[in-house]
Design a protein around this motif. Sequence first.
Motif, PDB file in Angstrom:
ATOM      1  N   VAL A  64       1.660   3.367  -6.995  1.00 22.15           N
ATOM      2  CA  VAL A  64       0.670   3.566  -8.051  1.00 22.15           C
ATOM      3  C   VAL A  64      -0.292   2.382  -8.016  1.00 22.15           C
ATOM      4  O   VAL A  64       0.104   1.245  -8.297  1.00 22.15           O
ATOM      5  N   ASP A  65      -1.532   2.648  -7.612  1.00 21.46           N
ATOM      6  CA  ASP A  65      -2.550   1.588  -7.501  1.00 21.46           C
ATOM      7  C   ASP A  65      -2.044   0.412  -6.661  1.00 21.46           C
ATOM      8  O   ASP A  65      -2.238  -0.756  -6.991  1.00 21.46           O
ATOM      9  N   GLY A  66      -1.332   0.722  -5.564  1.00 19.65           N
ATOM     10  CA  GLY A  66      -0.867  -0.315  -4.651  1.00 19.65           C
ATOM     11  C   GLY A  66       0.481  -0.917  -5.004  1.00 19.65           C
ATOM     12  O   GLY A  66       1.054  -1.656  -4.203  1.00 19.65           O
ATOM     13  N   THR A 109      15.305   2.103   6.623  1.00 26.59           N
ATOM     14  CA  THR A 109      15.151   2.682   5.300  1.00 26.59           C
ATOM     15  C   THR A 109      13.704   2.685   4.846  1.00 26.59           C
ATOM     16  O   THR A 109      12.837   2.077   5.463  1.00 26.59           O
ATOM     17  N   ALA A 110      13.442   3.360   3.744  1.00 22.65           N
ATOM     18  CA  ALA A 110      12.099   3.406   3.173  1.00 22.65           C
ATOM     19  C   ALA A 110      11.711   2.039   2.637  1.00 22.65           C
ATOM     20  O   ALA A 110      12.500   1.384   1.953  1.00 22.65           O
ATOM     21  N   SER A 111      10.510   1.595   2.933  1.00 25.09           N
ATOM     22  CA  SER A 111      10.047   0.287   2.478  1.00 25.09           C
ATOM     23  C   SER A 111       8.572   0.366   2.089  1.00 25.09           C
ATOM     24  O   SER A 111       7.849   1.267   2.516  1.00 25.09           O
ATOM     25  N   PRO A 112       8.107  -0.598   1.271  1.00 25.88           N
ATOM     26  CA  PRO A 112       6.696  -0.596   0.857  1.00 25.88           C
ATOM     27  C   PRO A 112       5.733  -0.649   2.025  1.00 25.88           C
ATOM     28  O   PRO A 112       4.599  -0.177   1.927  1.00 25.88           O
ATOM     29  N   ALA A 113       6.176  -1.233   3.163  1.00 25.29           N
ATOM     30  CA  ALA A 113       5.281  -1.349   4.319  1.00 25.29           C
ATOM     31  C   ALA A 113       4.800   0.011   4.808  1.00 25.29           C
ATOM     32  O   ALA A 113       3.724   0.127   5.396  1.00 25.29           O
ATOM     33  N   LEU A 114       5.566   1.055   4.529  1.00 27.26           N
ATOM     34  CA  LEU A 114       5.184   2.386   4.990  1.00 27.26           C
ATOM     35  C   LEU A 114       3.984   2.928   4.232  1.00 27.26           C
ATOM     36  O   LEU A 114       3.418   3.946   4.612  1.00 27.26           O
ATOM     37  N   PHE A 115       3.604   2.283   3.150  1.00 29.42           N
ATOM     38  CA  PHE A 115       2.438   2.714   2.377  1.00 29.42           C
ATOM     39  C   PHE A 115       1.159   1.982   2.781  1.00 29.42           C
ATOM     40  O   PHE A 115       0.098   2.253   2.243  1.00 29.42           O
ATOM     41  N   GLN A 116       1.260   1.005   3.678  1.00 23.06           N
ATOM     42  CA  GLN A 116       0.103   0.190   4.002  1.00 23.06           C
ATOM     43  C   GLN A 116      -1.029   1.052   4.548  1.00 23.06           C
ATOM     44  O   GLN A 116      -0.799   2.043   5.231  1.00 23.06           O
ATOM     45  N   SER A 117      -2.247   0.654   4.270  1.00 24.85           N
ATOM     46  CA  SER A 117      -3.397   1.503   4.563  1.00 24.85           C
ATOM     47  C   SER A 117      -3.616   1.665   6.057  1.00 24.85           C
ATOM     48  O   SER A 117      -3.307   0.801   6.859  1.00 24.85           O
TER      49      SER A 117
END
Length: 867
Positions: free
Chosen positions: A74-76, A378-386
């Motif tokens: 959500v908003d980064g 596993t799932a990590s925040p890095a997978l959301f990087q632009s």
Amino acid sequence: MKRFPKYIIPQILTGIVVGFTLLSAQAQQSKAPSYPLITHDPYFSIWSNTDQLNQSATTHWTGAEQALNGLIQVDGKTYRFMGHSEKVYQSILPAADEKAYRFSFTETAPKKEWNELNFDASAWKSGAAPFGDLWAQAGTEWKSSKLWAIRSFQLNDRIPEVVYLKINHDDQVEVYLNGLQILSKKGFTAGKYLYVPIKGAALKSLKKGNNVLAIYIQNTGGGQWLDAGLVTDDPVNNKKIILAEQTNRMIKATQTTYSFKCGGIDLTLDFTSPLLMNDLELISRPVSYLTYRVKSNDRKKHQVKVLFSASTDIAVNTSTQEIEAEQVNVPGLSVLKAGTTAQPVLQKSGDNVRIDWGYVHVAVPQSQKSSQFIAKGTASPALFQSGSNGLNTGKASGINQAKELNQATGNQTAGLNKTQGINNVKGTKYALNTVLDFGQVGQATKQQFVMLAYEDLESVQYFGKNLKAWWTNDGTRTFNSLLQQSAEEYPQIIEKCNAFDRQMYAAAVQSGGEKYAGLCVIAYRQAISAHKLVKSPKGELLFMSKENYSNGSIYTVDITYPSAPLFLAYNPELVKGLLNGMFEYSESGRWKKPYPAHDLGTYPLANGQTYGEDMPVEESGNMIIITAATVKAEGNPAYARKHWSALSTWAGYLSKEGFDPGNQLCTDDFAGHLNRNANLSVKAIVALGAYGWMAQELGETDTAAKYTNMAKEMAKKWMELADDGDHYSLAFGQKGTWSQKYNLVWDKLLNLELFTKTVYEKELKYYLGKQNKYGLPLDSRKSYTKSDWVLWTSVLTSNRSDFEAFIDPIYLYAIETPSRSPISDWHETKDAVRQNFTARSVVGGYFIKLLESKWSRSKEGNSNTKK
């Protein structure tokens, strides 16, 4: 007073009734021992064992981890709403779940200095890791009680400041690094890797060049296993993730729903397994839906993305098995697919076993704004990087992790796709990732869905012939077409599920109250998904049960018996599917005894009984009673006519051996053998009465009179032999004992009137004085119980207050048990602890009160069945 026109009053009253029903149907169950997420068959069955979806890893019903993870950005800012915050490590010395390696080993006690850095192990054997049982895919079979193993390795890079021993062991183990002990542990790791920090002198002993990991392990009983390596922290992928705030949780018959607050966004997630019993094709489809709905909760607009990550462990028996994962081309869909490279179709059987053939699929409509890729870990925040499509194409861990892994394991990385990461990999323990991009989200709800599905190729083996699932029993229908159809029909299927969930809950409330309805909700998907639906070579429906967490039998007759009420209430064709295979076994001549077999084999191989002992009276009674119940449910004796020869053989056996059973097992075999079992005698008597009733329906009047009179005379004699004053005994001749006579319920439901109402009343009054906090014990020998039998006993009551007196403690058990697994039908009545069984289909027996209500409302009784 204002008067309404006469034609309006009925409409008002109807509106009130409908409104009340809908209102009642909204209040579904919110608490359970475990929460069904993906439920289709004994192999494709994933659960959450904590009340918060983000408190633990999701598991197969056996307890093996089959991780489904969910993150929302959500908003980064990233929040975890599903799965647990699994720490990510970088390998220094890969274990066997990442890379093949070998140990030097001996099973004879070595010299004292065996664990030192410079010890010469050239005379030892060499074996591929891991050590253990071959059936569990060990690299080297280990059968001895003791094992000494050495793993020499070279380090060429800088030594990390933080190092962990990564070990999976069964059972007692000592581990040394360069001669210094780093672990001494009793017990075992339950099939999971343990990460042990290495500190002090042992850590300082690591150096560039040669090092050695030395392990002594002892097997004291049960399984055996050894695999070990070294890892360090992965800071890039261990960024702290905020836990989403779970605000609601609800279980319905076909759906489990969670709600979360994620900063300025509210997220609702529905898991839907559309097990609708009036649609055999749909109930057979191994496709579940995950529906995501997001909206703003602060009147502001937010950029929102959701990550769904499914572990490839869904497609393996053990985590060390090599997986191949790839993107596949399906018109209209984006699809990821994974399965073992070995594909050992139907090559193993047993209880604590998971499927390692076929393929797990994650699919989304291309009309949705989504991206898919395969990653390690596993799932990590890095997978959301632009990146070009919401993913990082430079630093993205999903791409780089997989690329580095393939290089490390010697595999070739298939074509990197700029927008979708890697589209083909081989190795172990991958994640199939889907990012749903909701864009800017305001107060209007936005929705997208993902399909999680499993193609098992061949489902069961039936007397030597491999059978495919019902949805493609002739093999002409492709899985890709099934995925396309499932996506196209999504709106209609969800609507049908919503309608059924409301209807089932309302019917259960009307039958037995809200607590009873809650038990039915907990049981519904568990009962159905412990079966596999296939078509026999003769074209008959086979609804093949697995005796989960008991002995793994397939098509167990005394599993069919307690499971049947759910299917009798909603689709008698499925009850025939529970019986057809056993009739075939006897009628074909394969089974030659004058009573039915206990089972058809060990799941998924149905080639003949594998259980070590027969249950003659038990299984004869079960088959006759459930056949009679099918005749009643259909209002037609045709099914009995089809199998009259076998039924007659079994009735003949019971007429000689059923009334006063010998020292044999009954369905409660965990309690041991029992001579002259009074409840087993009730089953035989009721079965003979049911056989007589079916004979009457078939026009066999002489046979009907013979067996009906026989059953009534036996019932009178039973009341004399079992009488123990204010109750009836556990066994004939055993004064001062008692047991639940749950088999009496079919005398009532089939309107046989073999036993007088005074038998019911005397027993029930006695039971009410024997209850503990979490239910009525099974009998006087122990304080444990079987919850399905308690619910059957409760149906013998004649008023709601007595019914609730039996139901309320079982409901309390369901919401308070400390045993977090799919609900067990066998529990301790004093502390609510599970007594081994879990995830079994017998909880279909919970629906017996609903069945009674349905039959009592039916306009057709026994006398109206068609000849």
